[in-house]
Design a protein around this motif. Structure first.
Motif, short mmCIF file in Angstrom:
data_model
loop_
_atom_site.label_atom_id
_atom_site.label_comp_id
_atom_site.label_asym_id
_atom_site.label_seq_id
_atom_site.Cartn_x
_atom_site.Cartn_y
_atom_site.Cartn_z
N THR A 63 0.87 -1.31 -0.07
CA THR A 63 0.08 -0.06 -0.07
C THR A 63 1.01 1.22 0.18
O THR A 63 0.25 2.54 -0.16
CB THR A 63 -0.79 0.03 1.33
N PHE A 94 -7.18 -4.32 -5.37
CA PHE A 94 -7.87 -3.33 -5.96
C PHE A 94 -9.63 -3.72 -5.47
O PHE A 94 -10.51 -3.49 -6.41
CB PHE A 94 -8.05 -3.34 -7.33
N PRO A 152 -12.07 -2.91 -2.72
CA PRO A 152 -12.34 -1.81 -1.57
C PRO A 152 -12.69 -2.41 -0.20
O PRO A 152 -12.03 -1.72 0.70
CB PRO A 152 -13.49 -0.96 -2.37
N TYR A 188 -6.45 -2.62 0.46
CA TYR A 188 -7.09 -1.62 -0.78
C TYR A 188 -6.19 -0.60 -1.40
O TYR A 188 -5.78 0.12 -0.30
CB TYR A 188 -8.48 -1.50 -0.77
N VAL A 189 -5.85 -0.35 -2.49
CA VAL A 189 -5.38 0.71 -3.18
C VAL A 189 -6.04 1.33 -4.31
O VAL A 189 -6.55 0.66 -4.96
CB VAL A 189 -3.81 0.65 -3.47
N SER A 190 -5.96 2.59 -4.00
CA SER A 190 -6.83 3.41 -5.56
C SER A 190 -5.77 3.24 -6.59
O SER A 190 -4.65 2.97 -6.33
CB SER A 190 -7.10 4.73 -5.16
N ALA A 191 -6.23 3.56 -7.53
CA ALA A 191 -5.38 3.76 -9.13
C ALA A 191 -4.42 4.71 -8.99
O ALA A 191 -3.56 4.33 -9.28
CB ALA A 191 -6.39 4.05 -10.09
N ASP A 192 -4.58 5.75 -8.26
CA ASP A 192 -3.50 6.78 -8.14
C ASP A 192 -2.52 6.36 -7.07
O ASP A 192 -1.23 6.49 -7.34
CB ASP A 192 -4.10 8.06 -7.54
N ILE A 252 -9.54 0.22 -13.97
CA ILE A 252 -8.29 0.20 -13.23
C ILE A 252 -7.31 -0.23 -14.26
O ILE A 252 -6.16 0.80 -14.36
CB ILE A 252 -8.16 -1.05 -12.13
N GLN A 256 -5.97 3.01 -16.15
CA GLN A 256 -4.87 3.73 -15.31
C GLN A 256 -3.57 3.30 -14.74
O GLN A 256 -2.80 3.94 -14.57
CB GLN A 256 -5.82 4.37 -14.30
#
Length: 209
Positions: free
Chosen positions: A15, A35, A37, A42-46, A76, A79
């Protein structure tokens, strides 16, 4: 005499960029980005892009999904430049193969685990990841399973996960002889936060074999 191939190592549930870099410096062949949630990892795309940007070359980035709509996975992938997919839900082979990337299929090693069935149903998978997950769980629980359930003869590369940590990974490799091992909670200071010394100990146990 042909040397025994080195067991590959994947550090899952990364993370933070600094944890990915440390894992790579210690010798990780791959890192896992979750990915899903509901997962504490969990990690976001950014966030995933920041982690990948910090990594040195030749570390495989793996994106983990569970029962997502195809559009969500594609969003996902549009990105985040992951190289390998890992599916932890009830996905079928046609779904897993639809994204144009190699994939791993996670096998829940519960009481009725049937690795042979997964080998047949997911014949185009790059490998099978054997884990203790099941029900609404996605892995990373720290729970293991009985390695005796794993067939000695394999038709697909096997990645061993589920409750691995520095104290048992050497025994796991000796007994199972997997192509790779996958660890998450076993090298953490807190959920999603990796511990450098635990990772170093984990790699040390793998390298002694």
């Amino acid at each position: 005499m042909t040397p025994t191939p080195r067991t590959r190592v994947k550090i899952c549930g990364i993370t933070r960029p600094e944890d990915g870099v440390t894992a790579a410096e210690l010798g990780a062949d791959a890192i896992g980005l979750v990915f899903h949630p509901p997962s504490p990892r969990y990690v976001s795309a950014d966030a995933a892009c920041r982690i990948i940007t910090a990594l040195p070359p030749f570390v495989t980035t793996v994106g983990l999904f569970r029962n997502d709509e195809p559009e969500a996975v594609r969003a996902i992938l549009s990105q985040v430049p992951v190289q390998l997919l890992q599916f932890h839900g009830d996905e079928e082979a046609a779904y897993c193969a639809a994204f144009g990337l190699p994939y791993l299929k996670a096998v829940p090693m519960g009481a009725n685990a049937d690795v042979r069935d997964y080998e047949q149903r997911f014949a185009d998978a790059a490998g099978l990841l054997l884990d203790s997950h099941g029900g609404d769980k996605m892995g990373g629980s720290g729970q293991g399973f009985d390695w005796a359930k794993i067939p000695a003869e394999r038709r697909k590369p096997l990645i061993l996960a589920g409750g691995l940590h520095p104290g048992n990974v050497a025994a796991a490799i000796r007994q199972v002889r997997p192509q790779a091992v996958d660890v998450s909670s076993g090298v953490e200071a807190a959920k999603g936060v990796k511990d450098a010394e635990l990772m170093r100990a984990f790699f040390s146990r793998c390298e002694r074999l």
